[in-house]
Design an enzyme around this catalytic site. Structure first.
Site, PDB file in Angstrom:
ATOM      1  N   TYR A  68      12.072  -0.235  -2.903  1.00  0.00           N
ATOM      2  CA  TYR A  68      11.660   1.141  -3.160  1.00  0.00           C
ATOM      3  C   TYR A  68      12.864   1.931  -3.635  1.00  0.00           C
ATOM      4  O   TYR A  68      14.008   1.644  -3.258  1.00  0.00           O
ATOM      5  CB  TYR A  68      11.137   1.809  -1.889  1.00  0.00           C
ATOM      6  CG  TYR A  68       9.713   1.467  -1.513  1.00  0.00           C
ATOM      7  CD1 TYR A  68       8.649   2.301  -1.868  1.00  0.00           C
ATOM      8  CD2 TYR A  68       9.423   0.318  -0.774  1.00  0.00           C
ATOM      9  CE1 TYR A  68       7.349   1.996  -1.515  1.00  0.00           C
ATOM     10  CE2 TYR A  68       8.122   0.010  -0.409  1.00  0.00           C
ATOM     11  CZ  TYR A  68       7.092   0.844  -0.783  1.00  0.00           C
ATOM     12  OH  TYR A  68       5.805   0.535  -0.423  1.00  0.00           O
TER      13      TYR A  68
ATOM     14  N   ARG B  59       0.845  -1.191   0.000  1.00  0.00           N
ATOM     15  CA  ARG B  59       0.000   0.000   0.000  1.00  0.00           C
ATOM     16  C   ARG B  59       0.879   1.239   0.000  1.00  0.00           C
ATOM     17  O   ARG B  59       1.661   1.443   0.927  1.00  0.00           O
ATOM     18  CB  ARG B  59      -0.901   0.017   1.234  1.00  0.00           C
ATOM     19  CG  ARG B  59      -1.843  -1.179   1.332  1.00  0.00           C
ATOM     20  CD  ARG B  59      -2.548  -1.172   2.675  1.00  0.00           C
ATOM     21  NE  ARG B  59      -3.440  -2.320   2.820  1.00  0.00           N
ATOM     22  CZ  ARG B  59      -4.092  -2.626   3.933  1.00  0.00           C
ATOM     23  NH1 ARG B  59      -3.947  -1.844   5.005  1.00  0.00           N
ATOM     24  NH2 ARG B  59      -4.875  -3.682   3.984  1.00  0.00           N
TER      25      ARG B  59
ATOM     26  N   ASP C 228       1.401   5.427   0.017  1.00  0.00           N
ATOM     27  CA  ASP C 228       0.739   6.573   0.631  1.00  0.00           C
ATOM     28  C   ASP C 228       0.416   7.656  -0.388  1.00  0.00           C
ATOM     29  O   ASP C 228       0.801   7.578  -1.559  1.00  0.00           O
ATOM     30  CB  ASP C 228       1.636   7.173   1.727  1.00  0.00           C
ATOM     31  CG  ASP C 228       1.797   6.253   2.916  1.00  0.00           C
ATOM     32  OD1 ASP C 228       0.876   5.467   3.186  1.00  0.00           O
ATOM     33  OD2 ASP C 228       2.845   6.326   3.581  1.00  0.00           O
TER      34      ASP C 228
ATOM     35  N   ARG D  71      10.597   6.830   3.790  1.00  0.00           N
ATOM     36  CA  ARG D  71      10.683   8.288   3.851  1.00  0.00           C
ATOM     37  C   ARG D  71      11.417   8.760   5.100  1.00  0.00           C
ATOM     38  O   ARG D  71      12.120   9.781   5.074  1.00  0.00           O
ATOM     39  CB  ARG D  71       9.279   8.889   3.785  1.00  0.00           C
ATOM     40  CG  ARG D  71       8.621   8.724   2.414  1.00  0.00           C
ATOM     41  CD  ARG D  71       7.150   9.090   2.445  1.00  0.00           C
ATOM     42  NE  ARG D  71       6.934  10.455   2.863  1.00  0.00           N
ATOM     43  CZ  ARG D  71       5.742  10.980   3.145  1.00  0.00           C
ATOM     44  NH1 ARG D  71       4.659  10.193   3.081  1.00  0.00           N
ATOM     45  NH2 ARG D  71       5.621  12.232   3.492  1.00  0.00           N
TER      46      ARG D  71
END
Length: 263
Positions: free
Chosen positions: A110, A50, A52, A197
């Site tokens: 990522y 999922r 953001d 992040r």
């Protein structure tokens, strides 16, 4: 049958992947609507991860079950006709019932893209995080190696993270400079909410000289998000790849996936 799909999207104008009760625009919502139209029945999809609000995907992997019979290219072309321009189905293939986009995943990758120059971006606005102060990519890379292995990432997840355990195994982390761009790549068995992040935020502070090189390790040891520094912007974050058992024959990342993705 169970069908897996590869999905590419620009998350700039979406409130994340997952459908929201408040009716906000999400990637899952538009994908399910498009596939339901092709199937002529309601379709529910399950994703490998999922993302953001504002986060992009080079190749998100999803699956759904259907009794509708369509050629694989029909799912791709039919859905893409119905989808908005910031979402595209890359491929479709039938998979065994044992396959699950999320639970069959062995690892995820990522990439975080930073534009490091004095002038703000125009073409890359909302697709890269702009940092105008000079960053030392080699220093960021060395600092990040302290996070490798099986660790408690409490300091690197949001206080709102709903994961039962903060333990994750980070297989690799790299930071490389390509002219004005820095690319941070992280590969792990799984990720916590805002984990990438928050790692990027810590390493940006190290790379700019605001924090010492060992700060990434110190933050990890604290096991306290309040001592973890800033959360980097979503603009530069891309869901890049999912690893599965070779038996499922999930297609590799397309070679024309855009700026820097083949580096």
């Amino acid at each position: 049958m169970r069908i897996a799909l590869g999905v590419e999207y620009d998350g700039s104008r979406f409130c994340g992947w997952q459908t929201q009760k408040n009716g906000e625009r999400t990637v899952q919502e538009v994908v399910e609507r498009a596939l339901s139209s092709v199937a002529d029945q309601d379709v529910q999809v399950f994703a490998a991860g999922r993302t953001d609000t504002g986060v992009h995907a080079i190749q998100q992997v999803i699956h759904f079950d259907t009794i509708a019979v369509r050629p694989m290219h029909g799912w791709v072309m039919g859905a893409n006709i119905k989808l908005p321009k910031d979402v595209s189905i890359l491929w479709a293939k039938e998979v065994p019932q044992a396959f699950h986009a999320r639970f069959s995943a062995r690892a995820r990758t990522y990439r975080y893209l930073i534009l490091n120059r004095r002038s703000r971006p125009a073409l890359m606005a909302r697709r890269a995080t702009w940092i105008h102060r000079p960053l030392d990519a080699q220093l960021m890379h060395r600092s990040g190696q302290a996070l490798l292995g099986k660790q408690d990432f409490t300091s690197y997840r949001t206080v709102h993270c709903q994961a039962k355990s903060p333990i994750r195994t980070l297989h690799s982390l790299s930071v490389e400079r390509h002219d004005d761009f820095l690319v941070m790549e992280v590969h792990a068995d799984g990720f916590l909410h805002h984990m990438v992040r928050n790692i990027a935020g810590v390493l940006i502070a190290v790379g700019s000289g605001d924090r010492p090189p060992d700060w990434a390790a110190e933050v990890l040891a604290h096991r306290d998000r309040r001592l973890g520094g800033m959360t980097a912007a979503a603009d530069g974050l891309y869901f890049y790849r999912v690893d599965y058992d070779p038996q499922y024959k999930i297609p590799a990342i397309p070679q024309d996936s855009g700026l820097l993705w083949n580096l």
